[in-house]
Design an enzyme around this catalytic site. Structure first.
Site, PDB file in Angstrom:
ATOM      1  N   ARG A   1      -0.614   0.192 -40.697  1.00 56.34           N
ATOM      2  CA  ARG A   1      -1.499   0.357 -39.548  1.00 56.34           C
ATOM      3  C   ARG A   1      -2.279   1.657 -39.602  1.00 56.34           C
ATOM      4  NH1 ARG A   1       2.623  -1.689 -34.746  1.00 56.34           N
ATOM      5  NH2 ARG A   1       2.637  -3.863 -35.332  1.00 56.34           N
ATOM      6  N   ASP A  28       1.883   3.452 -34.703  1.00 56.09           N
ATOM      7  CA  ASP A  28       2.215   2.888 -33.395  1.00 56.09           C
ATOM      8  C   ASP A  28       3.412   3.553 -32.738  1.00 56.09           C
ATOM      9  OD1 ASP A  28       4.133   1.960 -35.078  1.00 56.09           O
ATOM     10  OD2 ASP A  28       3.604  -0.157 -34.904  1.00 56.09           O
ATOM     11  N   GLY A  29       3.987   4.566 -33.370  1.00 58.45           N
ATOM     12  CA  GLY A  29       5.014   5.369 -32.723  1.00 58.45           C
ATOM     13  C   GLY A  29       6.395   4.750 -32.657  1.00 58.45           C
ATOM     14  N   HIS A  32       8.480   3.981 -35.383  1.00 58.48           N
ATOM     15  CA  HIS A  32       9.293   4.066 -36.603  1.00 58.48           C
ATOM     16  C   HIS A  32      10.713   4.527 -36.297  1.00 58.48           C
ATOM     17  CE1 HIS A  32      10.229   4.275 -40.822  1.00 58.48           C
ATOM     18  NE2 HIS A  32      10.639   5.519 -40.685  1.00 58.48           N
ATOM     19  N   THR A  89       7.391  -3.381 -40.596  1.00 54.50           N
ATOM     20  CA  THR A  89       7.364  -3.180 -42.040  1.00 54.50           C
ATOM     21  C   THR A  89       8.647  -2.555 -42.551  1.00 54.50           C
ATOM     22  OG1 THR A  89       4.965  -2.910 -41.949  1.00 54.50           O
ATOM     23  CG2 THR A  89       6.088  -2.102 -43.914  1.00 54.50           C
ATOM     24  N   SER A  90       9.134  -1.535 -41.854  1.00 52.89           N
ATOM     25  CA  SER A  90      10.320  -0.834 -42.337  1.00 52.89           C
ATOM     26  C   SER A  90      11.526  -1.759 -42.363  1.00 52.89           C
ATOM     27  CB  SER A  90      10.606   0.391 -41.466  1.00 52.89           C
ATOM     28  OG  SER A  90      10.929   0.009 -40.141  1.00 52.89           O
ATOM     29  N   HIS A 116       0.833  -1.206   0.000  1.00 58.33           N
ATOM     30  CA  HIS A 116       0.000   0.000   0.000  1.00 58.33           C
ATOM     31  C   HIS A 116       0.868   1.256   0.000  1.00 58.33           C
ATOM     32  CE1 HIS A 116      -2.003  -3.204   2.417  1.00 58.33           C
ATOM     33  NE2 HIS A 116      -2.993  -2.955   1.566  1.00 58.33           N
ATOM     34  N   ASP A 131       4.156  11.162 -43.998  1.00 58.29           N
ATOM     35  CA  ASP A 131       4.409   9.775 -43.651  1.00 58.29           C
ATOM     36  C   ASP A 131       5.822   9.632 -43.094  1.00 58.29           C
ATOM     37  OD1 ASP A 131       3.763   6.827 -43.844  1.00 58.29           O
ATOM     38  OD2 ASP A 131       5.603   6.956 -45.040  1.00 58.29           O
ATOM     39  N   GLY A 178       7.744   6.987 -42.888  1.00 57.11           N
ATOM     40  CA  GLY A 178       8.606   6.175 -43.738  1.00 57.11           C
ATOM     41  C   GLY A 178       9.128   6.941 -44.923  1.00 57.11           C
TER      42      GLY A 178
END
Length: 579
Positions: free
Chosen positions: A538, A393-394, A396, A439-440, A217, A551, A553
């Site tokens: 995404r 999704d942050g 990259h 992906t990248s 606690h 973008d 990418g």
């Protein structure tokens, strides 16, 4: 904070009601708490545990076969009342007496103790044990004053297994006390927990600080320090708990790495990766270890390590089957003595040694491009992550940095082995794809492998080689990903850059001028992605949310093309992200 509640004062009651409705074949509501749906087996010692709510799976989640017969459930972080304890014990009693247990906190001691006295006066056999496993809450000579934390589970499990096997009340009491004497815990916190409806946490730690030895606690511990790495945290926790190893312990131990609510499973596994090694180094044999949430504290950011030293009496009880809404035990297996053959990893791309000075120059030129990319990507990591977080999704920026770091490391090894330019780039591309993920990672790996296939083996890199390489990169990326200009991907920068480079070179422009034109086209293509909604990746599911944002990418590709141009002797006017 606690996000889901109606009236804060109804939180504990409604949570308990929802738990019973989620497990109608296992649980039933009784005055003061819950009990097994089928009741305690006639003639069996009733194992009753309890305490305040807010600690799930403790205490309500461990009611079931092989563990508790009932749980007394108080308000959030508050002891149940004496009346609640009496009512639950009456509901659970099956004629063989009640073993009653809880963590060693003042309110629990008073209310459970008072209830036991009244029940005894009424003719019921009741045995009481307060669990005392928290090593920092009192010194060894005053162990009976210690708090009960995640060691509760070990003691409850031993008592539940003994009762399930038919032990009488005296034997259940003896075995549980024996387990309690051999169970030790140490906890840490990174920030406090917030009661339902409250605006502020019960306590707060500054960002980047760890509180050593705090209770579940937020009760005081032994101090605060800057938050360490997982490896250092593991060392501290192991050292604290093993400091009180019993003299007769042979090394077998039940070990629990417990999350307190806001430290999630992957984080616990990172910590366990080191904790388990440290325990093994210190001679501890793990017996059915547990990693997860077992005694929580709402949304408290913290965790604890419990070690219970087993012996010939306790180990079978720890391993005995149990099946409750939150705890399933009995299927643990030790590592096989003869492990399965290890999988054969895919070999690295072949390495061919450069045979000429020109070949070595070309290999170093490839490495120079990678070094520039590494510096640029680390400088732009936060901005690329920010762009990606708006409609993705942050990750990259972080993914690209993982990829280039792996590529540079692999290229350095290939260079040290005197690899030629294609070998250096193939090794770098393979490492990038392997470590970047996402992906990248896949696209850059495929593209660079295609580029490597057109590089000269033992000659300087010519303008024709560069143009063919960029075209090969483009064809490989679009071939595997299927993206086209307008989809809001890196192809929006890659396609115009490739087209411009090929056209300018075909018109007789030298490499420097053609490359600068290609970089300009790539930047314009990346900038144009502000005006379209994503159609791939995404971000596509978020529709117009990506409007107004380039973008990531495409942005990173344009930046890296500019950096490559500088390494090739064709510097662009501006190489920063977003230019």
């Amino acid at each position: 904070m606690t996000y889901v509640h109606n009236r804060p004062e109804d939180f504990a009651r409604e949570a308990l009601s929802g738990l019973v409705k989620a497990h109608p074949g296992r649980l039933r509501a009784v005055p003061g708490g819950i009990a097994r749906a089928e009741g305690t087996r006639p003639g069996k010692v009733a194992v009753v545990v309890g305490g305040g709510s807010g600690h799930y799976p403790a205490f309500a989640g461990v009611v079931g076969e092989g563990l508790a017969d009932a749980a007394v459930c108080g308000e959030v972080f508050a002891s149940p009342s004496t009346r609640q304890v009496i009512d639950v014990c009456r509901a659970a009693d099956a004629g063989a007496g009640v073993w009653l247990s809880f963590g060693n906190y003042a309110g629990d001691v008073l209310n459970f103790g008072a209830a036991a006295s009244r029940l005894r006066a009424q003719g019921m056999e009741v045995s009481v044990l307060a669990v005392t496993d928290d090593v920092v809450s009192a010194p060894p000579e005053r162990a009976a004053e210690r708090r009960g934390v995640a060691g509760d589970l070990v003691v409850f499990k031993v008592a539940g297994a003994a009762a399930e096997a038919g032990a009488d009340l005296a034997e259940v009491t003896r075995l549980a006390a024996h387990a309690n004497d051999r169970t030790f815990s140490f906890g840490v916190a990174f920030d406090g927990c917030t009661l339902p409806g409250a605006e502020q946490p019960l306590f707060h730690l500054d960002e980047g600080v760890v509180g050593w030895g705090l209770g579940i606690h937020g009760e005081p511990g032994v101090g605060e320090e800057p938050r360490p790495s997982a490896a250092v945290l593991a060392q501290e926790m192991v050292d604290r708990v093993l400091a009180e190893r019993p003299a007769d312990a042979d090394g077998r131990a039940a070990v629990i790495l417990n999350g307190l609510g806001d430290v999630k499973y992957e984080e616990l596994f990172v910590l366990w990766d080191r904790v388990s090694d440290l325990l093994a180094e210190r001679g501890v044999t793990l017996v059915a270890p547990l990693v997860g949430e077992y005694v929580t504290s709402l949304d408290m950011a913290g965790c604890s390590l419990t070690v219970a030293w087993l012996d010939d009496e306790l180990e079978p009880l720890w391993l005995a089957p149990a099946d409750t809404p939150a705890f399933h035990h009995g299927s643990w297996r030790a590592a096989p003595e003869t492990p399965a053959p290890e999988a054969v990893a895919e070999p690295e791309p072949a390495l061919t040694a450069a045979a000429t000075d020109a070949g070595r120059r070309a290999a170093r030129q490839v490495a120079d491009v990678l070094y520039r990319w590494q510096e640029a990507l680390h400088g732009a990591e936060d901005e690329l992550g920010r762009l990606d977080a708006i409609a993705g999704d942050g990750d990259h920026g972080r993914g690209m940095c993982r990829g280039i770091d792996a590529a540079v490391a692999a290229a350095d090894v290939a260079l040290a082995a005197d690899g030629d330019a294609p070998s250096v780039l193939r090794r770098a591309a393979d490492a990038w794809a392997d470590k970047a993920g996402g992906t990248s990672g896949a696209l850059w790996g495929v593209g660079l492998l295609a580029l490597a296939d057109v590089l000269p083996v033992d000659a300087d890199v010519s303008a024709d080689d560069v143009v063919r390489g960029v075209r090969a990169f483009h064809d490989a990326v679009t071939g595997i990903g299927g993206a086209r200009p307008g989809d809001k991907t890196l192809v929006d920068a890659l396609a115009p850059a490739t087209e411009t480079l090929v056209a300018a070179h075909g018109d007789g422009a030298d490499l420097a001028d053609a490359w600068r034109a290609a970089v300009t086209a790539a930047r314009a293509g990346a900038e144009s992605t502000k005006d379209v909604a994503a159609r791939r990746g995404r971000s596509r599911v978020l529709g117009d949310k990506s409007l107004g944002v380039p973008d990531p990418g495409a942005t990173s590709l344009a930046m890296l093309l500019a950096e490559a141009g500088a390494a090739l002797g064709a510097p662009a006017d501006e190489t920063k992200v977003g230019s």
